[in-house]
Every structure is written in C-alpha cells, then in structure tokens.
Design an enzyme around this catalytic site. Structure first.
Site, PDB file in Angstrom:
ATOM      1  N   HIS A 307      38.515  59.049 122.442  1.00 32.99           N
ATOM      2  CA  HIS A 307      39.897  58.781 122.840  1.00 32.99           C
ATOM      3  C   HIS A 307      40.149  59.411 124.202  1.00 32.99           C
ATOM      4  O   HIS A 307      39.607  60.453 124.525  1.00 32.99           O
ATOM      5  CB  HIS A 307      40.868  59.384 121.818  1.00 32.99           C
ATOM      6  CG  HIS A 307      42.235  58.800 121.882  1.00 32.99           C
ATOM      7  ND1 HIS A 307      43.165  59.214 122.791  1.00 32.99           N
ATOM      8  CD2 HIS A 307      42.815  57.806 121.172  1.00 32.99           C
ATOM      9  CE1 HIS A 307      44.278  58.511 122.637  1.00 32.99           C
ATOM     10  NE2 HIS A 307      44.085  57.648 121.659  1.00 32.99           N
ATOM     11  N   ASP A 364      41.806  53.649 115.079  1.00 30.53           N
ATOM     12  CA  ASP A 364      41.222  52.339 114.728  1.00 30.53           C
ATOM     13  C   ASP A 364      40.027  52.439 113.793  1.00 30.53           C
ATOM     14  O   ASP A 364      39.537  51.417 113.315  1.00 30.53           O
ATOM     15  CB  ASP A 364      40.797  51.624 116.012  1.00 30.53           C
ATOM     16  CG  ASP A 364      42.007  51.273 116.865  1.00 30.53           C
ATOM     17  OD1 ASP A 364      42.018  51.623 118.061  1.00 30.53           O
ATOM     18  OD2 ASP A 364      42.963  50.699 116.317  1.00 30.53           O
TER      19      ASP A 364
HETATM   20  C1  SDX Z   1      43.412  53.162 121.148  1.00 30.94           C
HETATM   21  O1  SDX Z   1      45.477  55.705 124.780  1.00 30.94           O
HETATM   22  C2  SDX Z   1      45.906  55.595 123.593  1.00 30.94           C
HETATM   23  O2  SDX Z   1      46.758  56.316 123.137  1.00 30.94           O
HETATM   24  C3  SDX Z   1      45.291  54.442 122.805  1.00 30.94           C
HETATM   25  C4  SDX Z   1      45.616  54.374 121.328  1.00 30.94           C
HETATM   26  C5  SDX Z   1      47.079  54.050 121.086  1.00 30.94           C
HETATM   27  O3  SDX Z   1      47.580  54.399 120.004  1.00 30.94           O
HETATM   28  O4  SDX Z   1      47.694  53.354 121.947  1.00 30.94           O
HETATM   29  O5  SDX Z   1      45.299  55.601 120.704  1.00 30.94           O
HETATM   30  C6  SDX Z   1      44.817  53.261 120.650  1.00 30.94           C
HETATM   31  O6  SDX Z   1      43.169  52.439 122.062  1.00 30.94           O
HETATM   32  C7  SDX Z   1      42.356  54.039 120.509  1.00 30.94           C
HETATM   33  C8  SDX Z   1      40.953  53.907 121.205  1.00 30.94           C
HETATM   34  C9  SDX Z   1      40.272  52.665 120.597  1.00 30.94           C
HETATM   35  N1  SDX Z   1      39.021  52.368 121.330  1.00 30.94           N
HETATM   36  C10 SDX Z   1      37.820  52.559 120.762  1.00 30.94           C
HETATM   37  O7  SDX Z   1      37.645  53.048 119.652  1.00 30.94           O
HETATM   38  C11 SDX Z   1      36.645  52.073 121.618  1.00 30.94           C
HETATM   39  C12 SDX Z   1      35.522  53.105 121.589  1.00 30.94           C
HETATM   40  N2  SDX Z   1      35.933  54.284 122.374  1.00 30.94           N
HETATM   41  C13 SDX Z   1      35.698  54.275 123.758  1.00 30.94           C
HETATM   42  O8  SDX Z   1      35.245  53.188 124.426  1.00 30.94           O
HETATM   43  C14 SDX Z   1      36.304  55.421 124.557  1.00 30.94           C
HETATM   44  O9  SDX Z   1      36.189  56.565 123.811  1.00 30.94           O
HETATM   45  C15 SDX Z   1      37.744  55.230 125.005  1.00 30.94           C
HETATM   46  C16 SDX Z   1      37.911  53.947 125.743  1.00 30.94           C
HETATM   47  C17 SDX Z   1      38.651  55.258 123.832  1.00 30.94           C
HETATM   48  C18 SDX Z   1      38.092  56.407 125.923  1.00 30.94           C
HETATM   49  O10 SDX Z   1      37.309  56.267 127.058  1.00 30.94           O
HETATM   50  P1  SDX Z   1      37.423  57.318 128.272  1.00 30.94           P
HETATM   51  O11 SDX Z   1      38.488  58.311 128.039  1.00 30.94           O
HETATM   52  O12 SDX Z   1      37.460  56.521 129.538  1.00 30.94           O
HETATM   53  O13 SDX Z   1      36.088  58.124 128.156  1.00 30.94           O
HETATM   54  P2  SDX Z   1      34.684  57.640 128.708  1.00 30.94           P
HETATM   55  O14 SDX Z   1      34.478  56.181 128.415  1.00 30.94           O
HETATM   56  O15 SDX Z   1      34.572  58.101 130.119  1.00 30.94           O
HETATM   57  O16 SDX Z   1      33.685  58.473 127.758  1.00 30.94           O
HETATM   58  C19 SDX Z   1      33.333  59.836 128.056  1.00 30.94           C
HETATM   59  C20 SDX Z   1      31.885  60.007 127.552  1.00 30.94           C
HETATM   60  C21 SDX Z   1      30.916  58.981 128.164  1.00 30.94           C
HETATM   61  O17 SDX Z   1      29.638  59.559 128.121  1.00 30.94           O
HETATM   62  P3  SDX Z   1      29.029  60.272 129.501  1.00 30.94           P
HETATM   63  O18 SDX Z   1      29.160  59.217 130.615  1.00 30.94           O
HETATM   64  O19 SDX Z   1      29.920  61.486 129.738  1.00 30.94           O
HETATM   65  O20 SDX Z   1      27.624  60.612 129.149  1.00 30.94           O
HETATM   66  O21 SDX Z   1      31.869  59.755 126.111  1.00 30.94           O
HETATM   67  C22 SDX Z   1      31.049  58.616 125.863  1.00 30.94           C
HETATM   68  C23 SDX Z   1      30.945  57.840 127.157  1.00 30.94           C
HETATM   69  O22 SDX Z   1      29.736  57.087 127.185  1.00 30.94           O
HETATM   70  N3  SDX Z   1      31.764  57.834 124.833  1.00 30.94           N
HETATM   71  C24 SDX Z   1      31.171  57.202 123.803  1.00 30.94           C
HETATM   72  C25 SDX Z   1      32.224  56.631 123.073  1.00 30.94           C
HETATM   73  N4  SDX Z   1      33.395  56.919 123.650  1.00 30.94           N
HETATM   74  C26 SDX Z   1      33.096  57.655 124.753  1.00 30.94           C
HETATM   75  N5  SDX Z   1      29.869  57.090 123.461  1.00 30.94           N
HETATM   76  C27 SDX Z   1      29.620  56.358 122.328  1.00 30.94           C
HETATM   77  N6  SDX Z   1      30.589  55.779 121.559  1.00 30.94           N
HETATM   78  C28 SDX Z   1      31.887  55.901 121.904  1.00 30.94           C
HETATM   79  N7  SDX Z   1      32.833  55.327 121.148  1.00 30.94           N
END
Ligand code: SDX
Length: 428
Positions: A307, A364
């Site tokens: 998140h 989710d």
């Molecule tokens: C919602 O914002 C809100 O409030 C949203 C929400 C709401 O109520 O409105 O809460 C609802 O959207 C919840 C989130 C739902 N999305 C997912 O579940 C999709 C999977 N999660 C991600 O794609 C990710 O965690 C995000 C999009 C939610 C957050 O992304 P960020 O903050 O941009 O973080 P990032 O992508 O830069 O990740 C940081 C690190 C990375 O690794 P490094 O480059 O540091 O090595 O964490 C890793 C990412 O690769 N990472 C994951 C991951 N999520 C982040 N690795 C594997 N699986 C994951 N799910």
C-alpha cells in the site's frame, strides 16, 4: 507562534510556514515557493505531497489507524450502517433518528432512473466490463438531470444532485449485474433500507419475492463502510481535480470510477481472486508464487498486498479477514481460495522481502472472497468498491467546492528537446 522551516538557495535563506493538522501531521506550505525562489518541487506520484487540507478522513499508515470524521473504522464497521456512515462523511456529523429517516426517505424518492437510460444498458455488449458501463452510465446522469450543470450551484442544487447520485447508483449497479445475466431488471422498493434495496434489486426475482438473508445485509453494510473513504487516494484525487474545474458531480465521480478501475487501485479486488484461482489451478503451491512475486524479472505481483501509505496492517483488511471466517461459516461455504489466501499471508509476513518493504495485506486481499460468498461474480467486485466509495467521493468533492479551492494544475520540469527549427518534409 507559527512554526517555520528555512530553505537556503544560492546562499539566500527563505522561511517557509509549517502547517500542523489536528492529528499532529506536519507539512511545509510551499504555496509561495515559486514566487519566492523561482523553484518548483518535483514529487512523481505525489508520495510526499499534500494536495489539500481535509476534515473528512484521517489515516496513519505507520500504525494502521483509519478514522472517518474522527470515528475509528472499527467502531463504525461494528456499530453503524452504511447509510449512516455516508451521512457522516458527507455532512460531517452522525445523524439523529429524524435526520437519517429524512435522508433515507429523500434517497428512496430518487432511486428510479429515467426509463430512457435503459437504451444505454441495451447498447453495451453483454460481456462488457461492468466498470466501463458504470463510468458511462454515471456520467450520463448529467444529461437527464440538468440542475447538476448550473454554473452557479445553489446549496439546493448540490444537495439534490448528491441525493440523486446516491439513490441512482444502487439501481444502476444492480441493473448492470442483472443485464450481465440476461435477467429482467428489478425495480427499487421504498419499504427497504438503502443496502437491502440494493440487494433486493440485485438478487431479487420478478417471479417471486426473494427474502434477503440478514447475514448478507450485515456483511454488505460492513464491506461498504470499510470502502467508504480513504483520504486522497488515486480515485478521490481524480474526483477532486476534475471537480476543481467546476465540472459537475456526475462527471467528477465518473472520472473517479475510471481511476478506481485500475488493478493497482480498486481493480485489485478482482485481480486478487483471479490470482488465487490461478494459484489453486496451479496446485496451490504458495511458496512458488511468493518467489515469483519477489523476482524482479517476473511481472507477477502479490495482488492485495502492499500500500502507498499503510506500512503496517491495513485496519480494513483485519476486519474483512475476520468477517471472512464468520460469513463463510454462517453461509455454510467452504472456499478453498480462502485457505490459499491465509497461507500466502502467513508466508509473506515472515519473508524478509515483504518485511523490509513493509508489505501487508490491504483492503482488497480478502474482500473478493466475501463478495464471492455473497453471490457476486468477480467482474462486479470493483463496481462494489465504487458503490462503497461513492459517499467518500461525494464528501471530498463537496469539501473542495465549499473550500473554494482553485483549479488543480500541477507544475513540471521540462526535459525534452530545446530550440528546434522546422524542416520541410521534403528535406527530412
Ligand atoms: C487500494 O491509496 C489508497 O488509499 C488506495 C486504497 C483505497 O482505499 O483507496 O487503499 C485502495 O488501491 C489498495 C491497493 C490495491 N492494489 C494492490 O493490491 C496491487 C498490488 N500492490 C501494489 O502494486 C503496490 O503495493 C501499490 C500500488 C499498492 C503501492 O505501490 P507504491 O506505493 O508505488 O510502491 P512500489 O510499487 O514502489 O513498491 C515498493 C517496493 C517495490 O520493490 P523495490 O523496487 O523497492 O525492490 O515494494 C514492491 C515493489 O516491487 N512491491 C511489491 C508489491 N507491492 C510493492 N512486490 C510484490 N508484490 C506486491 N504486491
């Protein structure tokens, strides 16, 4: 004495004011930065940038706290109803008995949609995604209710548009579902409360009176409350910035629905179930899929995990996970993907990759398991997220208007070509 910070650029010191919120959050007010220094800030994805001051929702991502208008989400999910929470978010206080009765009555008076809207439903291919339909149908409401387009919106105009949108959303969402089945639509009935009316239009039948299970009504109220608002997330920021151009509420919310559709945002609840089903079909080897999620060369991500602001447990995920066990037991459903989800969570939370990056289950991760248990098809999950988030979008749009915020227009740093001269096509 108001606090300031100092910024030194080219040996010149600038004092910038500090804003402190009611929950002690701190911000450096840079609204005069460019006038003072000629500099702008750069923060791609707005990870460190506040877009507004809001009194609607507070969340602390480090600790895992979520409050609507100061009320903890745990109390609201445990004791309130979705309609009461909608009132709280939009009007800023819990309603009295008379106020909620009046609110429900006003909404019931507007649950019907213009019969001509049925032509839109008939125009969509039967297998078209419900979120694409919802975006179009909500935006089309401005065509039928022109008071929403008045350039000077009186309080009455705004209140009427808010009531109509809350009321018609349930009818539109349930009719999208019925149309996907090829079933006749079911009309709303004023004897029902907001959530029961929605479930009646969704699961009711023309040929007999279907009794909506109170277990399903209670579960739906909790799920919708948990989704009702979440401060300046992607879709809410979209609603606010579209509304800041004085676009009407219907088109602002339609834009928010489009933003919510993405699998990184609200579309994740559909992506989680599809992921769990894929893991189940692959034999349920959670270690293999956790390894894929960690592999930078593998595009697979653990959907429902991580998140932007929660770096601890999403409090909503905790409530939904508990509700999963309760509801599946009450409905006598044994869903194998729940066990896979629990194993994924257990393994991930012990794995250094997830621990170092503070990746926890978000709202989710478990919600789709309950939606499925309640009888919804996977493609309807994000539409249900939108139904829940509607009062939050409305409240945030209303707050932006009441605060008379300027049209949103971020700056940029240009990194493209410089001083080009036009060359005639014959000479290129
Ligand atoms: C919602 O914002 C809100 O409030 C949203 C929400 C709401 O109520 O409105 O809460 C609802 O959207 C919840 C989130 C739902 N999305 C997912 O579940 C999709 C999977 N999660 C991600 O794609 C990710 O965690 C995000 C999009 C939610 C957050 O992304 P960020 O903050 O941009 O973080 P990032 O992508 O830069 O990740 C940081 C690190 C990375 O690794 P490094 O480059 O540091 O090595 O964490 C890793 C990412 O690769 N990472 C994951 C991951 N999520 C982040 N690795 C594997 N699986 C994951 N799910």
């Amino acid at each position: 004495m108001s606090q300031t910070v100092q910024l030194i650029i080219d040996n010149k010191t600038y004092e910038l004011p500090v804003i402190t919120g009611t929950e002690d959050e701190k911000a450096i007010d840079i609204s005069k930065l460019r006038d003072l220094t000629g500099y702008v800030t750069l923060d791609i994805g707005y990870k460190n940038t506040g877009a507004t001051k809001s009194a609607i929702t507070f969340l602390d991502g480090e600790v895992g706290i979520l409050k609507y208008r100061g009320y903890p989400i745990e109390q609201l999910a445990g004791q309130s109803s979705f309609l009461e929470v909608a009132y709280l978010l939009i009007y800023g206080a819990l309603p009295s008995k008379d106020q909620i009765k009046d609110f429900q009555a006003k909404i019931n008076h507007h649950t019907l949609i213009h019969e001509d809207m049925k032509k839109f439903f008939d125009g969509f291919p039967s297998n078209s995604h419900p979120m694409g339909q919802l975006t179009a149908l909500i935006s089309s409401l401005s065509a039928f209710y022109p008071e929403s387009l008045n350039s000077v919106q009186s309080k009455e105009d705004v209140d009427l548009t808010i009531i109509k949108l809350l009321a018609k959303m349930t009818t539109i969402v349930s009719w999208i579902y019925k149309k996907s089945l090829g079933h006749p639509v079911i009309y709303p009935q004023n004897k029902y409360d907001y959530v029961t009316n929605y479930l009646h239009m969704t699961f009711g039948q023309r040929t007999e009176d279907v009794v909506i299970d109170p277990v399903v009504v209670d579960a739906m109220n909790v799920l919708l409350i948990l989704h009702a608002d979440h401060e300046q997330n992607c879709s809410t920021s979209t609603v606010r910035i579209v509304g800041s151009s004085e676009a009407n509420l219907y088109s602002s919310v339609s834009a928010g629905i489009s933003a919510l559709w993405g699998p990184l945002h609200g579309g994740a609840n559909q992506a989680v179930i599809e992921m769990l089903e894929k893991i189940k079909a692959d034999g349920g080897d959670t270690d293999k899929w956790i390894a894929k999620a960690k592999d930078k060369n593998d595009p697979f991500r653990l959907m429902g995990f991580g998140h932007r602001v929660y770096k601890n447990f999403d409090p909503r995920a905790k409530i939904i996970k508990k509700a999963c066990d309760d509801i599946l037991e009450k409905l006598g459903i044994d869903d194998e993907v729940l066990e896979i989800a629990k194993r994924l969570e257990e393994v991930a939370l012990k794995d250094p990759y997830f621990i170092e990056r503070k990746l926890y289950p978000n709202v989710d991760f478990y919600s789709g398991i309950i939606y499925r248990a309640l009888g919804f098809p996977t493609e309807m999950f994000t539409v249900l997220f939108a139904l829940g988030r509607l009062p939050g979008w409305i409240a945030q749009w209303k707050e932006m208007k009441e605060n008379k915020e300027p049209i949103g227009r971020p700056r940029q740093i240009y990194v493209g070509a410089v001083d080009q001269d036009y060359v005639d096509i014959e000479k290129r």
